[in-house]
Design a protein around this motif. Structure first.
Motif, PDB file in Angstrom:
ATOM      1  N   TYR A  80       0.836  -1.211   0.000  1.00  0.00           N
ATOM      2  CA  TYR A  80       0.000   0.000   0.000  1.00  0.00           C
ATOM      3  C   TYR A  80       0.871   1.261   0.000  1.00  0.00           C
ATOM      4  O   TYR A  80       0.610   2.214  -0.741  1.00  0.00           O
ATOM      5  N   HIS A  81       1.914   1.238   0.824  1.00  0.00           N
ATOM      6  CA  HIS A  81       2.782   2.417   0.855  1.00  0.00           C
ATOM      7  C   HIS A  81       3.579   2.558  -0.443  1.00  0.00           C
ATOM      8  O   HIS A  81       3.797   3.671  -0.920  1.00  0.00           O
ATOM      9  N   GLN A  82       3.977   1.426  -1.025  1.00  0.00           N
ATOM     10  CA  GLN A  82       4.648   1.489  -2.339  1.00  0.00           C
ATOM     11  C   GLN A  82       3.724   2.137  -3.358  1.00  0.00           C
ATOM     12  O   GLN A  82       4.113   3.014  -4.126  1.00  0.00           O
ATOM     13  N   PHE A  83       2.482   1.690  -3.326  1.00  0.00           N
ATOM     14  CA  PHE A  83       1.485   2.167  -4.285  1.00  0.00           C
ATOM     15  C   PHE A  83       1.188   3.654  -4.082  1.00  0.00           C
ATOM     16  O   PHE A  83       1.205   4.458  -5.030  1.00  0.00           O
ATOM     17  N   VAL A  84       0.940   4.043  -2.833  1.00  0.00           N
ATOM     18  CA  VAL A  84       0.629   5.451  -2.545  1.00  0.00           C
ATOM     19  C   VAL A  84       1.822   6.333  -2.903  1.00  0.00           C
ATOM     20  O   VAL A  84       1.659   7.399  -3.511  1.00  0.00           O
ATOM     21  N   ASN A  85       3.020   5.870  -2.570  1.00  0.00           N
ATOM     22  CA  ASN A  85       4.210   6.674  -2.875  1.00  0.00           C
ATOM     23  C   ASN A  85       4.406   6.813  -4.385  1.00  0.00           C
ATOM     24  O   ASN A  85       4.796   7.874  -4.872  1.00  0.00           O
ATOM     25  N   GLY A  86       4.130   5.745  -5.115  1.00  0.00           N
ATOM     26  CA  GLY A  86       4.214   5.814  -6.579  1.00  0.00           C
ATOM     27  C   GLY A  86       3.223   6.818  -7.132  1.00  0.00           C
ATOM     28  O   GLY A  86       3.544   7.607  -8.034  1.00  0.00           O
ATOM     29  N   ALA A  87       2.008   6.804  -6.565  1.00  0.00           N
ATOM     30  CA  ALA A  87       0.971   7.738  -7.032  1.00  0.00           C
ATOM     31  C   ALA A  87       1.352   9.178  -6.697  1.00  0.00           C
ATOM     32  O   ALA A  87       1.198  10.085  -7.519  1.00  0.00           O
ATOM     33  N   LEU A  88       1.852   9.395  -5.480  1.00  0.00           N
ATOM     34  CA  LEU A  88       2.240  10.755  -5.087  1.00  0.00           C
ATOM     35  C   LEU A  88       3.371  11.271  -5.970  1.00  0.00           C
ATOM     36  O   LEU A  88       3.301  12.376  -6.511  1.00  0.00           O
ATOM     37  N   GLU A  89       4.388  10.436  -6.115  1.00  0.00           N
ATOM     38  CA  GLU A  89       5.593  10.863  -6.829  1.00  0.00           C
ATOM     39  C   GLU A  89       5.356  10.994  -8.324  1.00  0.00           C
ATOM     40  O   GLU A  89       5.826  11.947  -8.953  1.00  0.00           O
ATOM     41  N   GLY A  90       4.630  10.029  -8.873  1.00  0.00           N
ATOM     42  CA  GLY A  90       4.482   9.987 -10.320  1.00  0.00           C
ATOM     43  C   GLY A  90       3.320  10.787 -10.864  1.00  0.00           C
ATOM     44  O   GLY A  90       3.334  11.200 -12.030  1.00  0.00           O
ATOM     45  N   VAL A  91       2.291  11.019 -10.053  1.00  0.00           N
ATOM     46  CA  VAL A  91       1.079  11.646 -10.587  1.00  0.00           C
ATOM     47  C   VAL A  91       0.637  12.874  -9.780  1.00  0.00           C
ATOM     48  O   VAL A  91       0.524  13.980 -10.318  1.00  0.00           O
ATOM     49  N   PHE A  92       0.371  12.678  -8.494  1.00  0.00           N
ATOM     50  CA  PHE A  92      -0.293  13.752  -7.742  1.00  0.00           C
ATOM     51  C   PHE A  92       0.609  14.966  -7.504  1.00  0.00           C
ATOM     52  O   PHE A  92       0.147  16.106  -7.641  1.00  0.00           O
ATOM     53  N   ILE A  93       1.855  14.738  -7.111  1.00  0.00           N
ATOM     54  CA  ILE A  93       2.733  15.894  -6.879  1.00  0.00           C
ATOM     55  C   ILE A  93       2.996  16.664  -8.182  1.00  0.00           C
ATOM     56  O   ILE A  93       2.852  17.888  -8.212  1.00  0.00           O
ATOM     57  N   PRO A  94       3.327  15.965  -9.283  1.00  0.00           N
ATOM     58  CA  PRO A  94       3.520  16.724 -10.533  1.00  0.00           C
ATOM     59  C   PRO A  94       2.253  17.441 -11.006  1.00  0.00           C
ATOM     60  O   PRO A  94       2.332  18.523 -11.582  1.00  0.00           O
ATOM     61  N   ASN A  95       1.085  16.840 -10.742  1.00  0.00           N
ATOM     62  CA  ASN A  95      -0.154  17.416 -11.267  1.00  0.00           C
ATOM     63  C   ASN A  95      -0.775  18.490 -10.374  1.00  0.00           C
ATOM     64  O   ASN A  95      -1.585  19.292 -10.847  1.00  0.00           O
ATOM     65  N   ALA A  96      -0.440  18.499  -9.087  1.00  0.00           N
ATOM     66  CA  ALA A  96      -1.052  19.490  -8.183  1.00  0.00           C
ATOM     67  C   ALA A  96      -0.638  20.903  -8.605  1.00  0.00           C
ATOM     68  O   ALA A  96       0.536  21.164  -8.880  1.00  0.00           O
ATOM     69  N   GLN A  97      -1.615  21.786  -8.646  1.00  0.00           N
ATOM     70  CA  GLN A  97      -1.361  23.164  -9.091  1.00  0.00           C
ATOM     71  C   GLN A  97      -1.091  24.107  -7.923  1.00  0.00           C
ATOM     72  O   GLN A  97      -0.271  25.006  -8.017  1.00  0.00           O
ATOM     73  N   ASN A  98      -1.833  23.915  -6.831  1.00  0.00           N
ATOM     74  CA  ASN A  98      -1.674  24.791  -5.678  1.00  0.00           C
ATOM     75  C   ASN A  98      -0.351  24.494  -4.952  1.00  0.00           C
ATOM     76  O   ASN A  98      -0.058  23.332  -4.633  1.00  0.00           O
ATOM     77  N   ALA A  99       0.425  25.543  -4.699  1.00  0.00           N
ATOM     78  CA  ALA A  99       1.758  25.353  -4.111  1.00  0.00           C
ATOM     79  C   ALA A  99       1.683  24.745  -2.714  1.00  0.00           C
ATOM     80  O   ALA A  99       2.522  23.897  -2.360  1.00  0.00           O
TER      81      ALA A  99
END
Lengths: 106, 181
Positions: B133-152
Motif C-alpha cells: 500500500y505504501h509502495q502504491f501510494v508513494n508511486g501515485a504521489l511521486e508519479g502523478v499527484f505531486i507533478p499534477n497538483a497546481q496549488n503550491a
C-alpha cells in the motif's frame, strides 16, 4: 538583604556550574525530513540544545541509553536539553528509530 | 540516468492509473484529477491506512506489528490534521471522486478479508499489505499527484507526506520480512 536560603541557593548554583569560564551556548537542532540537522553537534557541558520539529509528524529526541528524552514533539514544537554529561551522547527518535544523531560533549 | 528516471515515473503512472482506475470506463483516472480531487484522494488514502491500523491494534498480538500500527495511527493522523488545516486555510472543500471511491471500496474488501484471519496469517497479510500500500501510494504521489497538483501549498503538503510515507514503506518492508513474508 540576602536571606540564608538565598545564600545557600547561590552556593549550590556556584558549585554546580562548570569549571570553564565560557558562557553556556544555546545550540539548535532542526528535525526535518526525518533527519536531525546537524546530525553531529559539538557542545560543551552546560550548553543547551534546542530541538525543533519541522516535520508534519511527531518525533522525539531520546537518548539511546535512555538517560534523557523529550516528550512527543508535534509540528513546530520545541524541547531543550541542558547538557550535563561528557562524551558522545547518541540519540534517536523513538517513533522512527532510523533517525539518529549525536551530541559530542566535551 | 534521465531515461531510467523517466521509465520509473512512467511505470509509477501506469501502476497508479491501472490500480486507481474506476471500474466504470467513463470514469476519470488518477491522471485527470484536479487539486480538490487530489486532496480528497490523499486524505482518503490516509484514513484507509488508519482503518487498517485500528484493525491491527484489535487483532494482532505481534509486538512489531502493534508498534507499526500505532505509528500509522499517529503519523497518518498528523498528516491528515495538516491537510484539514490547509483546507481550512484555503477555504476549499475537497471533492469526492471515482478514485477515492475505488480506494474505499477496495479497502472495505481487504478489511473484510483481514478480519477473518488470525495470528500469523493476519500479521503476514497486514504487513504485506502495508508494504504494498505504501509502495502504491508513494508511486501515485511521486508519479502523478505531486507533478499534477497546481496549488503550491497542496504540492508542498503532498511532498511532506511522501517523505513520511517513504519512511513507512521501508519500515513496512522490514516488518513484512520479520513476520515471514
Amino acid at each position: 538583604m540576602l536571606t540564608r536560603r538565598t545564600l545557600i541557593s547561590s552556593m549550590v548554583l556556584a558549585i554546580g556550574t562548570r569549571p570553564s569560564l565560557a558562557e553556556p551556548t544555546t545550540h539548535h537542532v532542526d528535525i526535518m525530513g526525518f533527519q536531525f540537522t546537524p546530525k553531529l553537534l559539538t557542545v560543551s557541558s552546560g550548553d543547551r540544545v534546542v530541538f525543533t520539529n519541522r516535520d508534519v509528524v511527531p518525533h522525539t529526541a531520546s537518548a539511546v541509553d535512555g538517560s534523557w528524552g523529550s516528550v512527543d514533539l508535534s509540528n513546530g514544537a520545541q524541547w531543550s536539553l541542558e547538557v550535563v554529561r561528557r562524551g558522545n551522547l547518541d540519540y534517536y527518535c523513538q517513533h522512527h528509530p532510523v533517525m539518529r544523531g549525536t551530541l559530542i560533549s566535551s | 540516468m534521465k531515461s531510467t528516471i523517466s521509465k520509473l515515473v512512467t511505470a509509477a503512472m501506469l501502476v497508479t492509473s491501472a490500480a486507481l482506475m474506476a471500474p466504470n470506463a467513463s470514469a476519470k483516472d488518477a491522471t485527470d484529477l484536479n487539486d480538490l480531487e487530489i486532496a480528497h484522494v490523499a486524505y482518503t488514502a490516509g484514513n484507509i491506512d488508519i482503518r487498517y491500523a485500528h484493525l491491527a491494534m484489535a487483532k494482532s498480538g505481534n509486538e512489531q506489528v502493534l508498534k507499526f500500527a500505532a505509528l500509522m495511527l499517529q503519523d497518518h493522523k498528523a498528516v491528515n490534521d495538516q491537510a484539514v488545516a490547509l483546507i481550512t486555510k484555503l477555504g476549499i472543500k475537497p471533492m469526492d471522486n471515482d478514485v477515492s471511491k475505488t480506494l474505499v471500496k477496495n479497502s472495505q474488501a481487504l478489511i473484510a478479508e483481514m478480519s477473518a484471519l488470525e495470528g500469523n496469517a493476519f500479521d503476514r497479510k497486514y504487513a504485506g499489505n502495508e508494504h504494498a500500500y505504501h509502495q502504491f501510494v508513494n508511486g501515485a504521489l511521486e508519479g502523478v499527484f505531486i507533478p499534477n497538483a497546481q496549488n503550491a501549498d497542496l504540492k508542498s503538503l503532498l511532498k511532506a507526506g511522501l517523505q513520511v510515507f517513504k519512511v513507512h514503506e521501508g519500515h513496512a518492508e522490514m516488518m513484512s520480512k520479520a513476520v515471514g513474508n
